[in-house]
Design an enzyme around this catalytic site. Sequence first.
Site, mmCIF file in Angstrom:
data_model
loop_
_atom_site.group_PDB
_atom_site.id
_atom_site.type_symbol
_atom_site.label_atom_id
_atom_site.label_comp_id
_atom_site.label_asym_id
_atom_site.label_seq_id
_atom_site.Cartn_x
_atom_site.Cartn_y
_atom_site.Cartn_z
ATOM 1 C CE LYS A 173 -9.442 -1.395 -5.009
ATOM 2 N NZ LYS A 173 -9.752 -2.826 -5.180
ATOM 3 C CB CYS B 61 1.045 -1.630 4.606
ATOM 4 S SG CYS B 61 1.774 -0.411 3.536
ATOM 5 C CG MET B 62 4.632 -1.885 1.989
ATOM 6 S SD MET B 62 4.069 -3.544 1.594
ATOM 7 C CE MET B 62 5.595 -4.339 1.178
ATOM 8 N N GLY C 232 0.415 -2.487 -0.868
ATOM 9 C CA GLY C 232 -0.999 -2.135 -0.834
ATOM 10 C C GLY C 232 -1.287 -0.702 -1.222
ATOM 11 C CD GLN C 233 -0.378 3.126 1.954
ATOM 12 O OE1 GLN C 233 -0.912 4.219 1.959
ATOM 13 N NE2 GLN C 233 0.515 2.766 2.848
ATOM 14 C CG MET D 36 -1.560 -5.875 4.208
ATOM 15 S SD MET D 36 -0.156 -4.865 4.634
ATOM 16 C CE MET D 36 0.740 -4.858 3.117
#
Lengths: 79, 773
Positions: B87, B176-177, B398-399, B361
């Site tokens: 990516k 997510c967190m 995740g971000q 997650m």
Amino acid sequence: MPVISYLAYPEKQHRATLLAELSAHPYCEVIPAENADVFIVVTDTPDRQTDETVRTYLEQHHGLLCLAMIHGQVEDPQE
Amino acid sequence: MTISRREFLKNLAIGSALTAASQLIPGVSFAWEKPTSQHGSDITWKKAPCRFCGTGCGLLIGVSEGRAVAVKGDPQSAVNKGLLCVKGYHSIQALYGEDRLKKAMIRKNGQMVEVPIKEALDLIAQKIKETIQSHGKDAVSMYGSGQWTIPDGYAASKLMKGCIGTNNLEANARLCMASAVTGFMTTFGLDEPMGCYEDMDHADTFFLWGNNMSEMHPVLFSRILERKRTHPRTLIIDFATRSTRTSVAADRSILFRPQSDLAVANAICYELFRTQRIDLSFLQKHCSFRKGKTQIGYGLQDKFAFQDTPEITNLDEYKKFLEDYTPEKVEKISGVSAEDIRYMASLYGDPTRNVVSYWCMGMNQHTRGTWINNLVYNIHLLVGKISRPGNGPFSLTGQPSACGTVREVGTLTHKLPKGMVMDPKARKFASDIWKVPYSRIPAKPTYDTVEMFRALDRGDIRFMWIQTTNPMVTMPNLRRYRDATKKQGRFIVVSEIYPTPTTAIADVILPSAMWIEREGMFGNSERRTQHWEKMVNPPGDAMSDTWQIIEVARRLGFTKEFPWSEDKHIEHIWNEYTRFHDNPAHRMADYETLKRESGVIWPYVNGRSTQWRYNTQLDPATKRRNGAVDFYGKPEGKAWIWLRPYEAAPEEPSKDYPFWLNTGRVLEHWHTGSMTRRIPTLHQAVPASYVEIHPLDAKRLNIRHGDKVKLTSPRGSILINASLNQRACPPLGQVFVPFFDENYLINELTLDAYCPISRQPDYKKCAVRVERA
């Protein structure tokens, strides 16, 4: 007009023939490592269809243990 | 010498392969010399963190003639040391998708029509004013993202909390967190990991708790594999609910039944006591014990309320509590053999091993997310393997700026840039820095993310501005919340770079400048702040999210609060924001340092990053220096070991819905795919979502690979192709669906149950029926 680079890991017993075969391929450039069983393969093709054909050829080559795409640049002619 | 553009591209492709090879096979050499060229000198290389996951890989972006033309890993970056994942290598192509949003749009007579961006900004300000006048300020809301830059989040917090005076600010990092945050807060009193990625160079035992790291954090996983290659004693334990590529690379793959990780974590602690592997000196000096409420619900009802009440307890009670979690008892709950539980405990307890636990997650998207975070901290605290190189629990993000923006700036309903809205001192501190009346910042949190969308459905919220996120793909129990946005009297603004299912429900669309089209900062998983400068111009009228907020704020009359010029506003915002954290426990680097370095880790004190917090030798914020650590987030300097039981999931497989549904991501796509599906190479690699089914389940249901399958939950159904024995395989009775593909909205099936403490939904467990379509 795609230009793609891969890391290609040859089967030990097929290393020499694979190198010769890919070096002779019109759309491939091969740079073998000097001290490890890995090649850098760069494909430079005129269009996406040819690129797909070359990729399939590489993926299905019996002398290759593993093929990992590293970098891809696709520029269509109209661009 | 001059070379053609094609030669240049070939050299670039070779250069990337050389970098990748050198990372995978240290010391490898190739007989290839990079040609020098005049054309090559036209390329300017500039540093930036990657736009995608929370790893925060350093990139070097090649810019030529106003266009980003190349990417390579930044060898100066301590995160990735020159390596990138697929990516990252293709990231700049996300700037140039054919359908980039370039013009603002307004819905007129049911149709979206292009308008000058000034007109759209005017309308947004007018709608905010009208909504406040008709329904009150708590009818206005903003929903942002862990992909917001730090200045985006800061401007949003100042506008919503300091200027408008509502706590209706949330961000998708809640999805997510949030459990990692409440886990850290309840155990240590301060958020974010104590360690850093350099732990990988010191550890010899890696526990991955429900974390398919080889696909989700591939560069970090490569670092672990490299550690294993150079230190053969290294062990990787994949503790998960399905077999993935990570399982294949691990030394031991141990599968557990969904939700039962709670029981297994307690069983590991039981076994540590039984085998006398506890570091009693550490325990006595640095830990105390707490228990909270049990049977705490799942947040399924509107206006769900829960407040935990910590109660002091002691070591004897804790040991008694653990007696319910002998390996034999837990084997029945979890499906993990008592032998495997003892094996895991033996590794954590081995005094000769350095142990790191990673999760993402799997532990956070969990109806007992806070509890499972607490329980993994318990393990590390019991053996004293924490806050020193190669030892510690570490939640991955995740971000790219879930930490930097959402957790540090505090773009959640209960947070301020420093402290909580409930704390009068924190409100006073914020009002002083923001130069707004103290009374304007409300003392009460309003809505977490799920509840915010429920409030939109009920009509308590009338206006929502969504930036840099795609909730019409990601919200659990999606149909309810999509229908909510379409109700009469709702007004939705969406700032985006591409058309998505979320722009499809918008009344106004603002075209956003993406990533290197504007200046910004992200904060990654290891507390590292990374700056990048504007490198290329955004297309058309696209504008940064920060500047969109400032333009609207000024139209609402807050020019004094947002006085900065367009060319310097990021620097001014950074300087104002860092006043919130000007203390040894959280000091941030100054603007010039960030511009110069490939990222620095806070607390950044006296020109040095703090890699291991709470360590009395390494962390300048520690005060009690008579032991190895000072957990200064808690008043008494001790971490809390929590007595948290196993409790079942709210929805389990039944006669009508006999399978567990798990959702997640794949290597090639990032989150909802709105960017990666526009990168041809990545899209071709995984062109559509699918459902993974165990081959024996498939055989029983007469399903072959590629067959169309109907998945049904009590909330909806989708048709999707079956995937058998491909990149991963769930156990019998479970299915897995990636959520990157907007053509298969798997969240129409998921349940909007959440952890009552963190209020983070569980996307990993609900019940479905599987049928051949």
